[in-house]
Design an enzyme around this catalytic site. Structure first.
Site, PDB file in Angstrom:
ATOM      1  CD  GLU A 173      -3.092  -1.014   0.350  1.00 11.84           C
ATOM      2  OE1 GLU A 173      -3.764   0.027   0.437  1.00 11.84           O
ATOM      3  OE2 GLU A 173      -3.364  -1.932  -0.457  1.00 11.84           O
ATOM      4  CB  CYS A 186      -4.550  10.456   2.525  1.00 15.13           C
ATOM      5  SG  CYS A 186      -4.916   9.162   3.722  1.00 15.13           S
ATOM      6  CG  HIS A 190      -3.294   2.733   4.528  1.00 11.90           C
ATOM      7  ND1 HIS A 190      -3.941   3.510   3.598  1.00 11.90           N
ATOM      8  CD2 HIS A 190      -3.122   1.523   3.938  1.00 11.90           C
ATOM      9  CE1 HIS A 190      -4.154   2.809   2.493  1.00 11.90           C
ATOM     10  NE2 HIS A 190      -3.672   1.596   2.691  1.00 11.90           N
TER      11      HIS A 190
END
Length: 446
Positions: free
Chosen positions: A174, A369, A250
């Protein structure tokens, strides 16, 4: 060597919508079906990076993906004209249409993992695009991401590009959302903290029960090998299963680090003390851990506010600024923690800046992000291709570009509109000219 960190923010794409695609991302799931405002989303992102640039922080931009991805639909058996493909997908498999229209590339913390040249054996900056195989709508991104990164960081004397890992569950990657580099300063050799949710081979079987663990230990180890990092430069830590089950999909939703500072929640790591000890053992400069206990901020409040999905920025005087989403002000416990625990504590965080990124937050992405961090020397900055480093002129052109091409209303039902697909291609073709990237999109390659 003058090393400087540049935050490359992903431009929000014209198909920004709320389809609730990310299982385990509470914000994404809870806002499914709402009407989105792509224009506002893109302008909010541009306002954030412009304000940070004005404050002296280096900013860059990365373009969005080509959406809808009609090529993906055709690979899945939908044939005919673009309009026919969209209509059939909307009728027969609306979940696939939503996936190929996702604007999730705006969250560039997932785009790749980056190792600066000061840490790499060959003295180059290394990039590995994340395979994002855990979600179909994100699995579509790595090819274009790799092409964009190779276009911007094209000088082979300065930059090295690696292929995305095999797109299998064992190597689920990721990107930098689960990677933090810690060092006394950007030019000092650093230690790379890779956080994973599960082991594909072996392990003790302790894993989250409610939501999937996306990052594997094996993927993190493979990226470190690609970049030539040794044992003395790396720490691999398991994310706390309780955090994942609370919606921490995450690590950057529960911890953020920069320089020697690691700001983290008590439930960030399964082995908190072991992780800190390993970092201290490897770092040349003292680690400065800033721990937020669960009594101060619950996991639910951490996820709802995205306190830890904030940007931690280093100032010239050694202090740090924390850029938080506006939702942090809406949670009393979180705002009190920021004032009484962080700003009043013995740590370098001296300022909290609040930014409105609500359009992104409703899809589950905060300020952290939205950016990919790349530490570059002066020579490496000079070797960047294209026009992607933000200045006043570029910002003004991008704002005007958004206002020309973006809709101010987009519901999930609008994704089947053939005009939207056409509008998007026109916008992206113009964008590559503004950014001087050349042909990076499938429709431009023929």
């Amino acid at each position: 060597m003058s090393m400087r960190e540049i935050n490359f923010d992903g431009l929000v794409g014209p198909t920004h919508n709320y389809s609730g695609l990310a299982h385990g991302n509470v914000a994404s799931m809870s806002h499914e079906g709402l009407v989105a405002n792509p224009r506002e989303a893109a302008l909010q992102g541009l306002e954030k990076i412009k304000s940070l640039m004005d404050s002296g922080y280096a900013q860059g931009v990365l373009p969005p993906q080509q959406r809808p991805d009609l090529g993906a639909l055709r690979e899945l058996g939908f044939a005919g004209s673009d309009a026919r493909v969209l209509a059939r997908a909307a009728d027969e498999a609306p979940q696939l249409l939503r996936a190929v229209c996702s604007a999730s590339s705006m969250w560039t913390a997932n785009a790749a993992t980056v190792t600066p040249s000061v840490d790499a054996p060959d003295g180059r900056v290394h990039f590995t695009p994340a395979n994002l195989q855990s979600s179909f709508h994100r699995y579509l991104e790595p090819t274009t991401t790799g092409r964009v990164l190779a276009s911007i960081f094209a000088d082979e004397a300065c930059f090295a590009h690696h292929p995305a890992l095999p797109a299998t569950p064992a190597f689920s990657d990721e990107g930098a959302a689960n990677h933090t580099r810690l060092a006394g300063e950007h030019g000092e050799p650093g230690v790379h903290l890779y956080v994973y949710g599960r082991q594909a081979f072996g392990g003790d079987g302790i894993a989250p029960r409610r939501y999937p663990a996306r990052q594997t230990l094996e993927a993190s180890q493979a990226v470190a090998r690609q970049h030539g990092l040794g044992d003395a430069q790396t720490v691999f830590a398991q994310q706390h299963p309780e955090a994942i089950d609370a919606g921490v999909f995450h690590n950057d939703v529960i911890a953020v680090g920069n320089g020697p500072v690691l700001l983290y929640h008590e439930r960030a790591f399964r082995d908190e003390q072991g992780t800190l000890d390993a970092l201290r053992e490897r770092m040349a400069s003292p680690l400065i851990p800033v721990r937020v206990p669960v009594e101060a901020v619950s996991l639910d409040d951490a996820v709802a506010s995205y306190l830890f999905n904030s940007q931690l920025l280093t100032n010239p005087d050694g202090t740090m600024t924390l850029v938080v989403p506006g939702e942090c002000q809406e949670r009393e416990a979180v705002w009190r923690c920021l004032q009484d625990h962080l700003l009043a504590g013995h740590n370098p965080i001296s300022e909290v800046v609040v930014k409105d990124v609500k359009q992104s937050m409703r899809n589950g992405g905060g300020p952290a992000c939205l950016r990919l961090r790349v530490a570059l020397s002066e020579a490496e900055r000079a070797a960047i291709s294209g026009r992607v480093l933000l200045d006043d002129a570029l910002h003004g052109e991008l704002v005007a570009w958004v206002e020309r091409h973006y809709r101010d209303r987009l519901a999930p039902a609008d994704l089947a509109d053939p005009a939207l697909a056409s509008e998007t291609l026109t916008a992206l073709d113009e964008l590559t000219g503004i950014l001087r990237l050349g042909s990076v999109y499938p429709f431009q390659l023929g």
